[in-house]
Design a protein around this motif. Sequence first.
Motif, PDB file in Angstrom:
ATOM      1  N   THR A  98       0.723  -1.077   0.080  1.00 52.42           N
ATOM      2  CA  THR A  98      -0.043   0.195   0.081  1.00 52.42           C
ATOM      3  C   THR A  98       0.882   1.141  -0.105  1.00 52.42           C
ATOM      4  OG1 THR A  98      -0.061  -0.215   2.263  1.00 52.42           O
ATOM      5  CG2 THR A  98      -2.119  -1.017   1.027  1.00 52.42           C
ATOM      6  N   LEU A  99       1.968   1.367   0.131  1.00 55.83           N
ATOM      7  CA  LEU A  99       2.923   2.428  -0.055  1.00 55.83           C
ATOM      8  C   LEU A  99       2.864   2.972  -1.449  1.00 55.83           C
ATOM      9  CD1 LEU A  99       5.337   3.755   1.763  1.00 55.83           C
ATOM     10  CD2 LEU A  99       6.898   2.471   0.416  1.00 55.83           C
ATOM     11  N   PHE A 100       2.594   2.238  -2.544  1.00 57.21           N
ATOM     12  CA  PHE A 100       2.309   2.641  -3.739  1.00 57.21           C
ATOM     13  C   PHE A 100       0.853   2.499  -4.242  1.00 57.21           C
ATOM     14  CE2 PHE A 100       6.494   1.146  -3.852  1.00 57.21           C
ATOM     15  CZ  PHE A 100       7.365   2.135  -4.369  1.00 57.21           C
ATOM     16  N   ALA A 101       0.274   3.230  -5.086  1.00 57.97           N
ATOM     17  CA  ALA A 101      -1.165   3.337  -5.416  1.00 57.97           C
ATOM     18  C   ALA A 101      -1.201   3.046  -7.021  1.00 57.97           C
ATOM     19  CB  ALA A 101      -1.727   4.545  -5.120  1.00 57.97           C
ATOM     20  N   LYS A 102      -2.331   2.505  -7.153  1.00 57.37           N
ATOM     21  CA  LYS A 102      -2.756   2.088  -8.465  1.00 57.37           C
ATOM     22  C   LYS A 102      -2.513   3.130  -9.684  1.00 57.37           C
ATOM     23  CE  LYS A 102      -6.599   0.514 -11.594  1.00 57.37           C
ATOM     24  NZ  LYS A 102      -8.059   0.179 -11.687  1.00 57.37           N
ATOM     25  N   GLY A 103      -1.674   3.109 -10.481  1.00 59.90           N
ATOM     26  CA  GLY A 103      -1.237   4.293 -11.435  1.00 59.90           C
ATOM     27  C   GLY A 103      -0.087   4.827 -11.293  1.00 59.90           C
ATOM     28  N   ASP A 104       0.530   4.550 -10.105  1.00 56.68           N
ATOM     29  CA  ASP A 104       1.678   5.153  -9.926  1.00 56.68           C
ATOM     30  C   ASP A 104       3.038   4.477 -10.955  1.00 56.68           C
ATOM     31  OD1 ASP A 104       0.995   6.300  -7.960  1.00 56.68           O
ATOM     32  OD2 ASP A 104       1.843   5.220  -6.113  1.00 56.68           O
ATOM     33  N   PHE A 105       3.929   5.301 -11.061  1.00 56.88           N
ATOM     34  CA  PHE A 105       5.004   4.861 -12.124  1.00 56.88           C
ATOM     35  C   PHE A 105       6.330   4.249 -11.151  1.00 56.88           C
ATOM     36  CE2 PHE A 105       2.377   6.717 -15.154  1.00 56.88           C
ATOM     37  CZ  PHE A 105       2.574   5.911 -16.222  1.00 56.88           C
ATOM     38  N   ILE A 106       6.870   3.233 -11.381  1.00 59.29           N
ATOM     39  CA  ILE A 106       7.958   2.639 -10.346  1.00 59.29           C
ATOM     40  C   ILE A 106       9.312   2.261 -11.199  1.00 59.29           C
ATOM     41  CG2 ILE A 106       6.567   2.127  -8.299  1.00 59.29           C
ATOM     42  CD1 ILE A 106       7.964  -0.696 -10.563  1.00 59.29           C
ATOM     43  N   ASP A 107      10.230   2.364 -10.576  1.00 59.80           N
ATOM     44  CA  ASP A 107      11.530   1.594 -11.412  1.00 59.80           C
ATOM     45  C   ASP A 107      11.821   0.353 -10.415  1.00 59.80           C
ATOM     46  OD1 ASP A 107      11.874   3.847 -12.718  1.00 59.80           O
ATOM     47  OD2 ASP A 107      13.443   4.984 -11.608  1.00 59.80           O
ATOM     48  N   ALA A 108      12.015  -0.740 -11.200  1.00 59.87           N
ATOM     49  CA  ALA A 108      12.232  -2.083 -10.789  1.00 59.87           C
ATOM     50  C   ALA A 108      13.992  -2.503 -10.912  1.00 59.87           C
ATOM     51  CB  ALA A 108      11.326  -3.149 -11.411  1.00 59.87           C
ATOM     52  N   ILE A 109      14.431  -2.715  -9.936  1.00 66.90           N
ATOM     53  CA  ILE A 109      15.864  -3.138  -9.947  1.00 66.90           C
ATOM     54  C   ILE A 109      16.221  -4.661  -9.795  1.00 66.90           C
ATOM     55  CG2 ILE A 109      18.014  -2.490  -9.200  1.00 66.90           C
ATOM     56  CD1 ILE A 109      17.055   0.211  -8.262  1.00 66.90           C
ATOM     57  N   GLY A 110      16.822  -5.223 -10.472  1.00 67.65           N
ATOM     58  CA  GLY A 110      17.042  -6.651 -10.090  1.00 67.65           C
ATOM     59  C   GLY A 110      18.226  -7.229 -10.678  1.00 67.65           C
ATOM     60  N   VAL A 111      18.593  -8.396 -10.732  1.00 66.06           N
ATOM     61  CA  VAL A 111      19.788  -9.054 -11.143  1.00 66.06           C
ATOM     62  C   VAL A 111      19.095  -9.853 -12.484  1.00 66.06           C
ATOM     63  CG1 VAL A 111      21.653 -10.880 -11.084  1.00 66.06           C
ATOM     64  CG2 VAL A 111      20.884  -9.074  -9.470  1.00 66.06           C
ATOM     65  N   THR A 112      19.518  -9.864 -13.723  1.00 68.98           N
ATOM     66  CA  THR A 112      19.156 -10.571 -14.995  1.00 68.98           C
ATOM     67  C   THR A 112      19.512 -12.097 -14.574  1.00 68.98           C
ATOM     68  OG1 THR A 112      21.026 -10.158 -16.315  1.00 68.98           O
ATOM     69  CG2 THR A 112      19.256  -8.466 -16.340  1.00 68.98           C
ATOM     70  N   LYS A 113      18.577 -12.951 -15.676  1.00 64.45           N
ATOM     71  CA  LYS A 113      18.817 -14.173 -15.515  1.00 64.45           C
ATOM     72  C   LYS A 113      20.111 -14.373 -16.125  1.00 64.45           C
ATOM     73  CE  LYS A 113      14.123 -15.510 -16.255  1.00 64.45           C
ATOM     74  NZ  LYS A 113      13.185 -16.464 -17.513  1.00 64.45           N
ATOM     75  N   GLY A 114      21.173 -15.418 -15.538  1.00 66.30           N
ATOM     76  CA  GLY A 114      22.435 -15.992 -15.776  1.00 66.30           C
ATOM     77  C   GLY A 114      22.315 -16.884 -17.137  1.00 66.30           C
ATOM     78  N   GLU A 175       4.345   0.742 -14.905  1.00 66.69           N
ATOM     79  CA  GLU A 175       2.990   1.234 -14.283  1.00 66.69           C
ATOM     80  C   GLU A 175       2.558   0.280 -13.179  1.00 66.69           C
ATOM     81  OE1 GLU A 175      -1.490   2.897 -15.503  1.00 66.69           O
ATOM     82  OE2 GLU A 175       0.074   2.130 -16.951  1.00 66.69           O
ATOM     83  N   VAL A 176       2.080   0.696 -12.073  1.00 62.91           N
ATOM     84  CA  VAL A 176       1.369  -0.292 -10.953  1.00 62.91           C
ATOM     85  C   VAL A 176      -0.016  -0.269 -11.662  1.00 62.91           C
ATOM     86  CG1 VAL A 176       0.768  -0.409  -8.581  1.00 62.91           C
ATOM     87  CG2 VAL A 176       2.955   0.670  -9.296  1.00 62.91           C
ATOM     88  N   VAL A 177      -0.539  -1.648 -12.175  1.00 62.06           N
ATOM     89  CA  VAL A 177      -1.721  -1.825 -12.485  1.00 62.06           C
ATOM     90  C   VAL A 177      -2.694  -2.303 -11.382  1.00 62.06           C
ATOM     91  CG1 VAL A 177      -3.124  -3.437 -14.055  1.00 62.06           C
ATOM     92  CG2 VAL A 177      -0.914  -2.807 -14.535  1.00 62.06           C
ATOM     93  N   GLN A 178      -2.153  -2.935 -10.315  1.00 67.08           N
ATOM     94  CA  GLN A 178      -3.262  -3.237  -9.171  1.00 67.08           C
ATOM     95  C   GLN A 178      -2.467  -3.248  -7.805  1.00 67.08           C
ATOM     96  OE1 GLN A 178      -5.435  -6.686  -9.502  1.00 67.08           O
ATOM     97  NE2 GLN A 178      -6.413  -6.209 -11.467  1.00 67.08           N
ATOM     98  N   VAL A 179      -2.866  -3.023  -6.734  1.00 69.37           N
ATOM     99  CA  VAL A 179      -2.241  -3.394  -5.429  1.00 69.37           C
ATOM    100  C   VAL A 179      -3.301  -4.244  -4.651  1.00 69.37           C
ATOM    101  CG1 VAL A 179      -1.495  -2.075  -3.611  1.00 69.37           C
ATOM    102  CG2 VAL A 179      -1.050  -0.768  -5.684  1.00 69.37           C
ATOM    103  N   ARG A 180      -2.868  -5.390  -4.334  1.00 68.97           N
ATOM    104  CA  ARG A 180      -3.645  -6.197  -3.451  1.00 68.97           C
ATOM    105  C   ARG A 180      -3.079  -6.123  -2.039  1.00 68.97           C
ATOM    106  NH1 ARG A 180      -4.798 -11.332  -7.971  1.00 68.97           N
ATOM    107  NH2 ARG A 180      -5.748  -9.902  -9.551  1.00 68.97           N
TER     108      ARG A 180
END
Length: 238
Positions: A98-114, A175-180
């Motif tokens: 719930t820190l984010f809401a529907k319609g917010d834009f976010i950046d996702a940071i991760g490690v790609t598949k090896g 884009e955040v489509v849904q927040v469950r």
Amino acid sequence: MLGLLGKKLGQTRVYNDEGVLVPVTVVLAGPNRVMQCKTVENDGYKAVQLGFEDQKESRLAKPLLGHIKKHNGAPVKRIKEFRDFTKDVKPGDVLGATLFAKGDFIDAIGVTKGRGFEGVMKRHGFRGGDMTHGAKGWHRRNGAIGQRLFPGTVMRGMKMPGHMGQVRRTTQNLEVVQVREQDNVLLVKGAIPGAKGDYVVIRESKKLPKGTVIKKPPAPTPKAKAAAAKAEAKPAKK
């Protein structure tokens, strides 16, 4: 800047409000416990440390365990620090999807598949050689890499076969489509780096998506300006 630690659960599709089928990535975004709040007076900068996913004490390094106990926290698998956190929190608070809401834009940071060791065709998209008998075994290799007489060496940065994947990457403006809230899950439009079960960092988008229009408030009319000036000049009642 708001942010959360999470885990990539997989990908699926959902219908949006317009009835359009949207591909989404499912991210478990909590619970995130506030481990420490850093201040400019004590630490020289403002930041918040968040912990994600419980862990046994016996599986943590003693320095990390000492740091957690110093701030009366519970053992966790991952700790991430977010600078200039815009939400007022204190150690022990629990944050979630719930820190984010529907319609917010976010950046996702991760490690790609090896992908392991790959050749130039898969790693860099090279054309490769001819597939006929006259190619003499030169089918999926790179071409000449030398510099003839001068300088006579392989230039630095030459695209070659080697290890592919397993690198940190950031995907912006998702884009955040849904927040469950009940499941502590975010449904994010598009793909996020990493394999199923990998840890990811979700933060507020640093850049506006292309084509986003910021609606500015309308300029005050001369009548409104005069009324505001009159109200300021009017003495307060005792």
